[in-house]
Design a protein around this motif. Structure first.
Motif, PDB file in Angstrom:
ATOM      1  N   TYR A 108       0.748  -1.169  -0.004  1.00 59.31           N
ATOM      2  CA  TYR A 108       0.004  -0.091   0.175  1.00 59.31           C
ATOM      3  C   TYR A 108       0.722   1.259  -0.039  1.00 59.31           C
ATOM      4  O   TYR A 108       0.361   2.115  -0.574  1.00 59.31           O
ATOM      5  CB  TYR A 108      -1.153  -0.052   1.171  1.00 59.31           C
ATOM      6  CG  TYR A 108      -2.286  -0.944   0.951  1.00 59.31           C
ATOM      7  CD1 TYR A 108      -2.861  -0.922  -0.009  1.00 59.31           C
ATOM      8  CD2 TYR A 108      -2.293  -1.929   1.939  1.00 59.31           C
ATOM      9  CE1 TYR A 108      -3.971  -2.076  -0.005  1.00 59.31           C
ATOM     10  CE2 TYR A 108      -3.325  -2.737   1.993  1.00 59.31           C
ATOM     11  CZ  TYR A 108      -4.218  -2.725   0.764  1.00 59.31           C
ATOM     12  OH  TYR A 108      -5.218  -3.724   0.590  1.00 59.31           O
ATOM     13  N   LYS A 110      -2.252   6.937  -2.568  1.00 57.89           N
ATOM     14  CA  LYS A 110      -2.352   7.849  -3.904  1.00 57.89           C
ATOM     15  C   LYS A 110      -1.191   7.919  -4.524  1.00 57.89           C
ATOM     16  O   LYS A 110      -1.061   7.830  -5.872  1.00 57.89           O
ATOM     17  CB  LYS A 110      -3.058   9.148  -3.512  1.00 57.89           C
ATOM     18  CG  LYS A 110      -3.096  10.186  -4.642  1.00 57.89           C
ATOM     19  CD  LYS A 110      -4.152   9.642  -5.709  1.00 57.89           C
ATOM     20  CE  LYS A 110      -4.438  10.532  -6.919  1.00 57.89           C
ATOM     21  NZ  LYS A 110      -5.295  10.132  -7.957  1.00 57.89           N
ATOM     22  N   HIS A 151       0.199   4.287  -5.837  1.00 54.25           N
ATOM     23  CA  HIS A 151      -0.706   3.522  -6.813  1.00 54.25           C
ATOM     24  C   HIS A 151      -1.590   4.404  -7.660  1.00 54.25           C
ATOM     25  O   HIS A 151      -2.180   3.841  -8.708  1.00 54.25           O
ATOM     26  CB  HIS A 151      -1.829   2.368  -6.167  1.00 54.25           C
ATOM     27  CG  HIS A 151      -1.085   1.321  -5.348  1.00 54.25           C
ATOM     28  ND1 HIS A 151      -0.497   0.555  -5.988  1.00 54.25           N
ATOM     29  CD2 HIS A 151      -0.909   1.163  -4.070  1.00 54.25           C
ATOM     30  CE1 HIS A 151       0.167  -0.353  -5.216  1.00 54.25           C
ATOM     31  NE2 HIS A 151       0.017   0.055  -4.004  1.00 54.25           N
ATOM     32  N   LEU A 200      -4.483   5.683  -6.905  1.00 54.52           N
ATOM     33  CA  LEU A 200      -5.706   5.580  -6.989  1.00 54.52           C
ATOM     34  C   LEU A 200      -6.808   6.589  -7.490  1.00 54.52           C
ATOM     35  O   LEU A 200      -6.482   7.784  -6.909  1.00 54.52           O
ATOM     36  CB  LEU A 200      -6.075   4.882  -5.643  1.00 54.52           C
ATOM     37  CG  LEU A 200      -5.354   3.651  -5.372  1.00 54.52           C
ATOM     38  CD1 LEU A 200      -5.730   3.377  -3.775  1.00 54.52           C
ATOM     39  CD2 LEU A 200      -5.598   2.386  -6.111  1.00 54.52           C
ATOM     40  N   LEU A 201      -7.949   6.344  -7.833  1.00 55.63           N
ATOM     41  CA  LEU A 201      -8.956   7.410  -8.046  1.00 55.63           C
ATOM     42  C   LEU A 201      -9.510   7.916  -6.794  1.00 55.63           C
ATOM     43  O   LEU A 201      -9.482   7.179  -5.660  1.00 55.63           O
ATOM     44  CB  LEU A 201      -9.972   6.735  -8.769  1.00 55.63           C
ATOM     45  CG  LEU A 201      -9.718   6.287 -10.365  1.00 55.63           C
ATOM     46  CD1 LEU A 201     -11.087   5.683 -10.846  1.00 55.63           C
ATOM     47  CD2 LEU A 201      -9.458   7.377 -11.137  1.00 55.63           C
ATOM     48  N   GLN A 202      -9.535   9.084  -6.753  1.00 53.63           N
ATOM     49  CA  GLN A 202     -10.139   9.770  -5.550  1.00 53.63           C
ATOM     50  C   GLN A 202     -11.531   9.009  -4.957  1.00 53.63           C
ATOM     51  O   GLN A 202     -11.695   8.900  -3.813  1.00 53.63           O
ATOM     52  CB  GLN A 202     -10.192  11.445  -5.642  1.00 53.63           C
ATOM     53  CG  GLN A 202      -8.952  12.026  -5.953  1.00 53.63           C
ATOM     54  CD  GLN A 202      -8.986  13.553  -5.890  1.00 53.63           C
ATOM     55  OE1 GLN A 202     -10.231  14.117  -5.640  1.00 53.63           O
ATOM     56  NE2 GLN A 202      -7.951  14.309  -6.341  1.00 53.63           N
ATOM     57  N   ASP A 203     -12.490   8.715  -5.817  1.00 51.30           N
ATOM     58  CA  ASP A 203     -13.428   7.991  -5.479  1.00 51.30           C
ATOM     59  C   ASP A 203     -13.140   6.660  -4.622  1.00 51.30           C
ATOM     60  O   ASP A 203     -13.904   6.474  -3.773  1.00 51.30           O
ATOM     61  CB  ASP A 203     -14.387   7.817  -6.568  1.00 51.30           C
ATOM     62  CG  ASP A 203     -15.309   8.785  -7.149  1.00 51.30           C
ATOM     63  OD1 ASP A 203     -15.252   9.972  -6.433  1.00 51.30           O
ATOM     64  OD2 ASP A 203     -15.764   8.916  -8.394  1.00 51.30           O
ATOM     65  N   ASP A 204     -12.203   6.013  -5.083  1.00 49.40           N
ATOM     66  CA  ASP A 204     -11.909   4.660  -4.570  1.00 49.40           C
ATOM     67  C   ASP A 204     -11.102   4.991  -3.141  1.00 49.40           C
ATOM     68  O   ASP A 204     -11.654   4.473  -2.104  1.00 49.40           O
ATOM     69  CB  ASP A 204     -10.741   4.044  -5.311  1.00 49.40           C
ATOM     70  CG  ASP A 204     -11.206   3.604  -6.430  1.00 49.40           C
ATOM     71  OD1 ASP A 204     -12.578   3.328  -6.717  1.00 49.40           O
ATOM     72  OD2 ASP A 204     -10.576   3.221  -7.668  1.00 49.40           O
ATOM     73  N   LEU A 205     -10.471   6.149  -3.139  1.00 46.36           N
ATOM     74  CA  LEU A 205     -10.073   6.424  -1.578  1.00 46.36           C
ATOM     75  C   LEU A 205     -11.146   6.829  -0.588  1.00 46.36           C
ATOM     76  O   LEU A 205     -11.057   6.543   0.590  1.00 46.36           O
ATOM     77  CB  LEU A 205      -8.917   7.542  -1.689  1.00 46.36           C
ATOM     78  CG  LEU A 205      -7.636   6.857  -2.347  1.00 46.36           C
ATOM     79  CD1 LEU A 205      -6.659   8.094  -2.986  1.00 46.36           C
ATOM     80  CD2 LEU A 205      -6.821   6.014  -1.543  1.00 46.36           C
ATOM     81  N   GLU A 254     -14.073   6.091  -0.838  1.00 46.23           N
ATOM     82  CA  GLU A 254     -15.084   4.863  -0.458  1.00 46.23           C
ATOM     83  C   GLU A 254     -14.127   3.963   0.767  1.00 46.23           C
ATOM     84  O   GLU A 254     -14.642   3.800   1.672  1.00 46.23           O
ATOM     85  CB  GLU A 254     -15.381   4.056  -1.549  1.00 46.23           C
ATOM     86  CG  GLU A 254     -16.011   3.093  -1.186  1.00 46.23           C
ATOM     87  CD  GLU A 254     -16.615   2.091  -2.355  1.00 46.23           C
ATOM     88  OE1 GLU A 254     -16.927   1.088  -2.168  1.00 46.23           O
ATOM     89  OE2 GLU A 254     -16.775   2.461  -3.505  1.00 46.23           O
ATOM     90  N   ARG A 255     -12.957   3.774   0.508  1.00 43.02           N
ATOM     91  CA  ARG A 255     -12.228   3.018   1.284  1.00 43.02           C
ATOM     92  C   ARG A 255     -12.101   3.729   2.813  1.00 43.02           C
ATOM     93  O   ARG A 255     -12.256   3.082   3.755  1.00 43.02           O
ATOM     94  CB  ARG A 255     -10.865   2.833   0.794  1.00 43.02           C
ATOM     95  CG  ARG A 255      -9.967   1.865   1.841  1.00 43.02           C
ATOM     96  CD  ARG A 255      -8.730   1.253   1.159  1.00 43.02           C
ATOM     97  NE  ARG A 255      -9.206   0.292   0.380  1.00 43.02           N
ATOM     98  CZ  ARG A 255      -9.115  -0.831   0.221  1.00 43.02           C
ATOM     99  NH1 ARG A 255      -8.481  -1.409   1.398  1.00 43.02           N
ATOM    100  NH2 ARG A 255      -9.020  -1.726  -0.570  1.00 43.02           N
ATOM    101  N   GLN A 292     -15.294  12.796  -1.887  1.00 37.98           N
ATOM    102  CA  GLN A 292     -14.313  12.875  -2.688  1.00 37.98           C
ATOM    103  C   GLN A 292     -13.550  14.372  -2.385  1.00 37.98           C
ATOM    104  O   GLN A 292     -12.373  14.274  -2.564  1.00 37.98           O
ATOM    105  CB  GLN A 292     -14.718  12.892  -3.989  1.00 37.98           C
ATOM    106  CG  GLN A 292     -13.707  12.994  -5.111  1.00 37.98           C
ATOM    107  CD  GLN A 292     -14.058  12.756  -6.496  1.00 37.98           C
ATOM    108  OE1 GLN A 292     -15.435  12.851  -6.666  1.00 37.98           O
ATOM    109  NE2 GLN A 292     -13.482  13.100  -7.481  1.00 37.98           N
TER     110      GLN A 292
END
Length: 188
Positions: A69, A106, A109, A111-116, A118-119, A124
């Motif tokens: 991660y 971020k 990887h 990662l999309l801000q939406d994915d972060l 949600e996690r 957002q």
């Protein structure tokens, strides 16, 4: 026997067969099989976030996960956190260590801000604000950890093509070449 049957019938939400006087255990396994409405669960979540506990405790529970991660070992992550968090001046409700983890995920990887969002159980827009804050915060407080080699060492280890075409180079951020398919006939 009649007394036992009467007790089973009087007990609310009892999963029993009155004819045989035994409890059907399989019906008790599923909440949706009961006739009484379900009681709401107590709110055990942190009021600042929607998650039950800080995510860094779960996501960084092993060396392999920490490396996956963040690109850092668990010890290195906690060392960076110990250095940066006392200097933290943000006003976000998410745990500061989780904020640092979100930023490193971020950066590692992309990662999309939406994915972060949600996690980490935030919006957002909060993720966007966190990333902006923490990248500036890290740049401001971690300059001393980025060593700059002397120019002589840089020149001695620089690729020959850079020595020939760009002799003033002091740092190569990303040097990669990707061959592309090109049409033989430029008019087509």
């Amino acid at each position: 026997m009649e007394h036992e049957a009467m007790e089973l019938q009087d007990v609310p939400n009892s999963q029993s067969d009155v004819g045989t006087q035994w409890e059907d255990c399989t019906l008790g396994d599923h909440n949706y099989s009961s006739s009484l409405p379900l009681m709401p669960l107590p709110n055990t979540a942190d009021q600042g976030t929607q998650c039950a506990e800080p995510l860094h405790k779960n996501l960084l529970r092993t060396e392999a996960l920490s490396l996956l991660y963040t690109g850092l070992s668990v010890a290195a992550f906690h060392s960076v956190a110990e250095h940066l968090i006392p200097l933290y001046k943000g006003s976000f409700q998410l745990d500061p260590t989780d904020q640092l983890l979100l930023t490193l995920m971020k950066l590692r990887h992309n990662l999309l801000q939406d994915d972060l969002a949600e996690r980490f159980c935030v919006s957002q827009s909060v993720v966007s604000q966190l990333l902006s804050y923490w990248i500036d915060h890290m740049e401001e407080n971690m300059r001393e950890y980025i060593p700059w080699l002397p120019r002589e060492t840089i020149r001695a280890t620089m690729p020959q093509c850079f020595k020939d075409h760009y002799p003033g180079t002091t740092c190569i951020i990303d040097c990669s070449e990707t061959p592309l398919q090109k049409a033989r006939n430029l008019d087509s």
